[in-house]
Scaffold this motif. Sequence first.
Motif, PDB file in Angstrom:
ATOM      1  N   ALA A   1     -26.167   1.719  -8.607  1.00  0.00           N
ATOM      2  CA  ALA A   1     -26.669   0.849  -8.088  1.00  0.00           C
ATOM      3  C   ALA A   1     -27.985   1.560  -9.398  1.00  0.00           C
ATOM      4  N   ARG A   2     -27.915   3.244  -9.337  1.00  0.00           N
ATOM      5  CA  ARG A   2     -29.246   3.514  -9.482  1.00  0.00           C
ATOM      6  C   ARG A   2     -28.766   3.939 -10.896  1.00  0.00           C
ATOM      7  N   LEU A   3     -27.772   4.678 -11.097  1.00  0.00           N
ATOM      8  CA  LEU A   3     -27.436   4.990 -12.269  1.00  0.00           C
ATOM      9  C   LEU A   3     -27.111   3.490 -13.661  1.00  0.00           C
ATOM     10  N   HIS A   4     -27.176   2.590 -13.092  1.00  0.00           N
ATOM     11  CA  HIS A   4     -26.734   1.585 -13.976  1.00  0.00           C
ATOM     12  C   HIS A   4     -26.975   0.351 -13.765  1.00  0.00           C
ATOM     13  N   PRO A   5     -28.447   0.904 -13.599  1.00  0.00           N
ATOM     14  CA  PRO A   5     -29.300  -0.605 -12.778  1.00  0.00           C
ATOM     15  C   PRO A   5     -28.982  -2.072 -13.656  1.00  0.00           C
ATOM     16  N   SER A   6     -28.878  -2.055 -14.299  1.00  0.00           N
ATOM     17  CA  SER A   6     -28.379  -3.375 -14.359  1.00  0.00           C
ATOM     18  C   SER A   6     -26.646  -4.181 -14.974  1.00  0.00           C
ATOM     19  N   SER A   7     -26.293  -3.246 -14.070  1.00  0.00           N
ATOM     20  CA  SER A   7     -25.088  -3.551 -14.586  1.00  0.00           C
ATOM     21  C   SER A   7     -23.895  -3.724 -12.738  1.00  0.00           C
ATOM     22  N   SER A   8     -25.104  -3.317 -11.504  1.00  0.00           N
ATOM     23  CA  SER A   8     -24.452  -4.011 -10.565  1.00  0.00           C
ATOM     24  C   SER A   8     -25.350  -4.289  -9.692  1.00  0.00           C
ATOM     25  N   GLY A   9     -24.875  -4.747  -7.775  1.00  0.00           N
ATOM     26  CA  GLY A   9     -26.569  -5.013  -7.513  1.00  0.00           C
ATOM     27  C   GLY A   9     -26.501  -6.875  -7.713  1.00  0.00           C
ATOM     28  N   SER A  10     -27.002  -7.155  -6.731  1.00  0.00           N
ATOM     29  CA  SER A  10     -27.133  -8.358  -6.375  1.00  0.00           C
ATOM     30  C   SER A  10     -28.300  -9.298  -7.722  1.00  0.00           C
ATOM     31  N   LEU A  11     -29.346  -8.507  -7.813  1.00  0.00           N
ATOM     32  CA  LEU A  11     -29.765  -8.517  -9.032  1.00  0.00           C
ATOM     33  C   LEU A  11     -30.222  -7.964 -10.740  1.00  0.00           C
ATOM     34  N   ALA A  12     -28.464  -7.760 -10.838  1.00  0.00           N
ATOM     35  CA  ALA A  12     -28.173  -7.017 -12.429  1.00  0.00           C
ATOM     36  C   ALA A  12     -28.625  -8.364 -13.027  1.00  0.00           C
ATOM     37  N   GLY A  13     -29.394  -7.394 -14.121  1.00  0.00           N
ATOM     38  CA  GLY A  13     -29.492  -8.002 -15.280  1.00  0.00           C
ATOM     39  C   GLY A  13     -30.499  -8.694 -15.375  1.00  0.00           C
ATOM     40  N   ARG A  14     -31.749  -9.186 -14.292  1.00  0.00           N
ATOM     41  CA  ARG A  14     -33.069  -9.760 -14.069  1.00  0.00           C
ATOM     42  C   ARG A  14     -34.134  -8.946 -13.584  1.00  0.00           C
ATOM     43  N   HIS A  15     -34.702  -9.311 -14.459  1.00  0.00           N
ATOM     44  CA  HIS A  15     -35.898  -8.391 -14.910  1.00  0.00           C
ATOM     45  C   HIS A  15     -37.314  -9.109 -13.847  1.00  0.00           C
ATOM     46  N   VAL A  16     -37.887  -8.340 -12.743  1.00  0.00           N
ATOM     47  CA  VAL A  16     -38.402  -9.086 -11.611  1.00  0.00           C
ATOM     48  C   VAL A  16     -40.032  -8.073 -11.590  1.00  0.00           C
ATOM     49  N   LEU A  17     -40.728  -9.011 -12.329  1.00  0.00           N
ATOM     50  CA  LEU A  17     -42.819  -8.695 -12.353  1.00  0.00           C
ATOM     51  C   LEU A  17     -43.507  -8.731 -10.999  1.00  0.00           C
ATOM     52  N   ILE A  18     -43.065  -7.622 -10.262  1.00  0.00           N
ATOM     53  CA  ILE A  18     -44.122  -7.670  -8.543  1.00  0.00           C
ATOM     54  C   ILE A  18     -45.707  -6.919  -8.894  1.00  0.00           C
ATOM     55  N   THR A  19     -47.140  -7.424  -8.819  1.00  0.00           N
ATOM     56  CA  THR A  19     -48.044  -7.123  -8.079  1.00  0.00           C
ATOM     57  C   THR A  19     -48.314  -6.113  -7.277  1.00  0.00           C
ATOM     58  N   SER A  20     -48.933  -5.136  -7.350  1.00  0.00           N
ATOM     59  CA  SER A  20     -49.285  -4.614  -5.708  1.00  0.00           C
ATOM     60  C   SER A  20     -50.190  -3.610  -5.932  1.00  0.00           C
ATOM     61  N   ARG A  31     -33.150 -13.031   0.117  1.00  0.00           N
ATOM     62  CA  ARG A  31     -33.885 -14.308  -0.106  1.00  0.00           C
ATOM     63  C   ARG A  31     -33.783 -14.610  -1.536  1.00  0.00           C
ATOM     64  N   ILE A  32     -34.143 -13.795  -2.436  1.00  0.00           N
ATOM     65  CA  ILE A  32     -34.391 -13.856  -3.667  1.00  0.00           C
ATOM     66  C   ILE A  32     -33.068 -13.988  -4.146  1.00  0.00           C
ATOM     67  N   SER A  33     -32.442 -13.289  -3.874  1.00  0.00           N
ATOM     68  CA  SER A  33     -31.070 -12.886  -4.849  1.00  0.00           C
ATOM     69  C   SER A  33     -29.713 -14.244  -4.660  1.00  0.00           C
ATOM     70  N   ALA A  34     -30.337 -14.552  -3.266  1.00  0.00           N
ATOM     71  CA  ALA A  34     -29.774 -15.461  -2.875  1.00  0.00           C
ATOM     72  C   ALA A  34     -29.238 -17.089  -3.810  1.00  0.00           C
ATOM     73  N   LEU A  35     -31.433 -17.557  -3.659  1.00  0.00           N
ATOM     74  CA  LEU A  35     -31.103 -18.260  -4.043  1.00  0.00           C
ATOM     75  C   LEU A  35     -30.689 -18.439  -5.721  1.00  0.00           C
ATOM     76  N   LEU A  36     -31.122 -17.374  -6.108  1.00  0.00           N
ATOM     77  CA  LEU A  36     -30.520 -16.975  -7.974  1.00  0.00           C
ATOM     78  C   LEU A  36     -29.346 -17.214  -8.262  1.00  0.00           C
ATOM     79  N   HIS A  37     -28.385 -16.949  -7.317  1.00  0.00           N
ATOM     80  CA  HIS A  37     -27.028 -16.451  -7.220  1.00  0.00           C
ATOM     81  C   HIS A  37     -26.402 -18.887  -6.456  1.00  0.00           C
ATOM     82  N   ASP A  38     -27.213 -18.693  -5.881  1.00  0.00           N
ATOM     83  CA  ASP A  38     -26.952 -20.515  -5.456  1.00  0.00           C
ATOM     84  C   ASP A  38     -27.782 -21.109  -7.163  1.00  0.00           C
TER      85      ASP A  38
END
Length: 407
Positions: A177-196, A395-402
């Motif tokens: 998941a770390r070596l190929h961040p956009s090819s695996s995982g429940s948010l693969a291929g998604r762009h998530v923007l976060i402010t902190s 929860r976000i992954s579940a919503l997007l997959h749904d």
Amino acid sequence: MEAKRIVLIMGGGIAAYKCLDLIRRLRERGVDVRVVMTRAAQQFVTPLSVSALSNDRVFTDLFDLDDEREIGHIRLSRLCDLIVVAPATADLIAKAANGHADDLASAVLLASDKQILMAPAMNPKMWLNPATQRNVRQLEADGISFIGPAVGEMAESGEAGPGRLVEPAELLAAIEARLHPSSSGSLAGRHVLITSGPTHEPIDPVRYIANRSSGKQGHAIAAAAIAAGARVTLVSGPVTLGAPAGATTVQVQTAEEMLNAVRAALPADVAIFCAAVADWRAASPADEKIKKTGDGEKPQLELVENPDILKTIAHMKTGRPNLIVGFAAETENVIAFATRKRRNKGADWTVANDVSTHTGVMGGDRNRVHLITETGVDSWPEMSKREVAETLIARISALLHDKARRV
Ligand code: PMT
């Protein structure tokens, strides 16, 4: 696909034997594995067997002149895509948390500018010891991620609890998941923007308006989104935390800079606004330090409202992220005020937290949140900020997959 390389740092523990299987599986997938073994690790597994499986020499000694001449510990720590520490013993964790560099393993960790993933394994009492927990929190704050430990019975003592090294298959999945961040995982291929973090609004060259946000919650969300395979942009106000490995981090100072950085990072599938943005800024910051006049006269500070970043993005006519999650920091009527904020600002979800002084949420390591959506309120138990982040991302992954299934 370009070949990936990891540096595997093996600590000393009975679980070290699982690394042999891990190395074999990584090599089967075309990943180059360069291994550093601590002195203790060599008591459990021989460098010869590791070398045979990795098809490379094994690095063991900081002061080996041949090794240093050929590659050197600095290059060793940089010539890779990821550093994995397994088993991460209490000692290795403590050394890394405190910046020690008295052996090759700790020197490589200190010199590295790469993502680091640690898979702890130790006796449950050692894992639960406040010193180890403190060190783990420090490393997480420095941007290092953890997998495990798993819960179970210890091979050597028969004691049960958290402390087992995760199985090689699980570790392999986390590495991939770390070596190929956009090819695996429940948010693969998604762009998530976060402010902190907070924003700092200048009053003069030495003073500013700020708040107590540490960035721990927002940075933990970024780390959880990366672990779920997302491409992550983290727009961070001034914090002392390290940027989570794998995120594109944009450092800003003020609310206006934060808004510009957020706009520049779009488009995004999901935007999570966790920053504690200053609501006001000084109308005209002074160019020189404001001086005491000596006659008791107080400076007049005129404030103007800052742009509301969340509201601006939520009301975009085109290019609005599909899911906008706001946070609400309240000290009274938490759910009622946060519910109103969700509507007024145009967020899809609001994560409400009580930031009254006694909760210790701002700046602390734990949080108790209520997830407010169009359909109702879900109150989660108190958890670490890392767990809040992982639950939110799940929860976000579940919503997007749904949503994707229904299209
Ligand atoms: O950083 P930590 O120490 O880990 O603490 C975490 C936290 C308490 C800061 C975090 O969990 C949190 O509550 N973040 C939101 C803080 C905040 O500013 O809340 P608010 O209720 O004032 O704002 C509501 C929402 O509008 C937030 O999503 C905020 O990012 C956003 N906002 C606010 C003002 C503004 N000018 N622009 C905004 O985008």
